[in-house]
Design an enzyme around this catalytic site. Structure first.
Site, short mmCIF file in Angstrom:
data_model
loop_
_atom_site.label_atom_id
_atom_site.label_comp_id
_atom_site.label_asym_id
_atom_site.label_seq_id
_atom_site.Cartn_x
_atom_site.Cartn_y
_atom_site.Cartn_z
N ARG A 192 74.38 184.83 23.27
CA ARG A 192 75.48 185.57 23.90
C ARG A 192 76.36 184.73 24.82
NH1 ARG A 192 71.84 188.96 22.56
NH2 ARG A 192 70.58 187.21 23.22
N THR A 193 75.74 183.98 25.70
CA THR A 193 76.54 183.33 26.75
C THR A 193 77.46 182.27 26.13
OG1 THR A 193 74.69 183.70 28.21
CG2 THR A 193 76.40 182.23 29.02
N LYS A 200 69.22 160.00 24.87
CA LYS A 200 69.13 158.54 25.09
C LYS A 200 68.87 158.25 26.55
CE LYS A 200 72.87 158.00 21.76
NZ LYS A 200 74.25 157.49 21.68
N ARG A 232 74.58 175.26 30.61
CA ARG A 232 73.24 175.86 30.79
C ARG A 232 72.22 174.72 30.75
NH1 ARG A 232 71.00 181.04 27.58
NH2 ARG A 232 72.33 181.99 29.17
N HIS A 279 72.11 183.05 37.15
CA HIS A 279 72.93 183.22 35.93
C HIS A 279 74.13 184.07 36.34
CE1 HIS A 279 74.17 183.72 31.89
NE2 HIS A 279 73.04 184.09 31.31
N1 ASP Z 1 69.64 185.61 28.29
C1 ASP Z 1 69.21 185.75 29.66
C2 ASP Z 1 69.06 184.39 30.30
O1 ASP Z 1 69.40 183.41 29.67
C3 ASP Z 1 67.97 186.58 29.76
C4 ASP Z 1 66.81 186.09 28.94
O2 ASP Z 1 66.91 185.04 28.29
O3 ASP Z 1 65.79 186.79 28.96
O4 ASP Z 1 68.62 184.31 31.41
N1 CP Z 2 72.19 187.22 28.30
C1 CP Z 2 72.13 185.93 27.91
O1 CP Z 2 72.28 184.99 28.71
O2 CP Z 2 71.92 185.75 26.58
P1 CP Z 2 71.76 184.36 25.84
O3 CP Z 2 70.51 183.70 26.41
O4 CP Z 2 71.63 184.69 24.39
O5 CP Z 2 72.94 183.51 26.17
#
Ligand code: ASP
Ligand code: CP
Length: 305
Positions: free
Chosen positions: A52-53, A81, A102, A130
């Site tokens: 999603r993110t 590397k 991330r 987050h």
């Molecule tokens: N997608 C969210 C996160 O990256 C929640 C999860 O992974 O459970 O923190």
């Molecule tokens: N909610 C969220 O961060 O989803 P992803 O880990 O899929 O990015």
């Protein structure tokens, strides 16, 4: 100095309101915004998995007429590397106007921001924060409940490692008359620093282990996944992973206007049978994520429609 987003409290409450208003306007009149990021580039640097993110950031930039580049796993970058995060963002800043990052290490986006000449957005750092998920969550609550004050907010599951919970608590503490109900096994309760913040700010909270005992008192139920990737020991994960399963039986004990949220991905903690309940808001929540990220990109790059 570029404006970064590392913690949700880097944004004032007024700025968050403006972002939500902007997201609403983008939803209503997307055509007004379709060229505003022409010739701008977003780099998505994902050293940890995401659906999603990363994809909502990329879709957001594309819908604003901009371009995207980046990587979706550390193994395809020169991190393998031995390149440091700081050298990586110095490099990427030569090719992109803004970076969403991330990383499994807590604080990595903050270290990166200290040397980076373009804005850095923390898209999740280890078990810490987050903030853009929180923007999504706040927009969802405002749309579903019509307010961000006077709410009983249940947070359920892995409150120890769940970074979305940490950021959401930091954000919601600032609104009036919020009461948190923290629902977790003792081993997965909120980190001590967050409990101290609640006490310091005189925010009302209770900590319980059984969802059944409190579900009927909640305005919001924020379910979370047990964060397998943060455990040192697989046996502990296996023991705790199904601590909570929200099903139609538990939903029957909840209020008619409950709003069920989840940052996703889910594993077993919400049964599929709950998806068709009108109180299930988690799929709307992920849709809102794209619009609030459009608003955030515009703000950090100081771009107008
Ligand atoms: N997608 C969210 C996160 O990256 C929640 C999860 O992974 O459970 O923190
Ligand atoms: N909610 C969220 O961060 O989803 P992803 O880990 O899929 O990015």
């Amino acid at each position: 100095m570029p404006r970064h987003l590392l913690n949700i409290t880097d944004l004032s409450m007024e700025e968050i309101d403006e972002l939500m208003d902007q997201a609403d306007d983008i939803m209503k009149t997307p055509e007004k915004y379709q060229d505003c990021m022409r010739h701008k580039k977003l780099a998505t640097l994902f050293f940890e998995p995401s659906t999603r993110t990363r994809l909502s950031f990329e879709a957001a930039m594309m819908e604003l007429g901009g371009n995207v580049l980046g990587f979706s796993e550390a193994s395809s970058s020169s991190a393998t590397k031995g390149e440091s995060v700081c050298d990586t963002v110095r490099t990427v800043a030569c090719y992109a106007d803004i970076i969403a990052m991330r990383h499994p290490k807590e604080g990595a986006p903050m270290a990166a921001a200290s040397v980076c000449p373009v804005p850095i957005i923390n898209a999740g750092d280890g078990g810490h924060n987050h903030p853009t998920q929180t923007l999504t969550d706040l927009l969802t609550i405002r749309k579903e409940k019509g307010r961000l004050n006077q709410l009983v907010v249940g947070l359920c599951g892995d409150l120890q490692f769940g970074r979305t919970v940490h950021s959401l608590m930091s954000a919601m503490c600032r609104y009036k008359s919020i009461r948190f109900v923290l629902i977790s096994p003792k081993e997965l309760s909120v980190p001590e620093y967050l409990r101290e913040n609640l006490q310091r700010d005189k925010v009302s909270f209770t900590e319980v282990e059984r969802l059944e005992d409190v579900i009927g008192t909640l305005d919001i139920l924020y379910m979370t996944r047990v964060q397998r990737e943060r455990f040192f020991n697989e046996a502990d994960y296996v023991r705790l992973k199904d601590s909570y399963i929200l099903d139609t039986e538990k939903m029957a004990m909840a209020r008619k206007d409950l709003c069920v949220m989840h940052p996703l991905p889910r594993v077993n903690e919400i049964s599929r049978s709950v998806d068709s309940d009108p109180r299930a808001c988690y799929f709307k929540q992920m849709l809102y994520g794209k619009f609030i990220r459009e608003a955030l990109l515009m703000k950090l790059l100081e771009v107008k429609a």
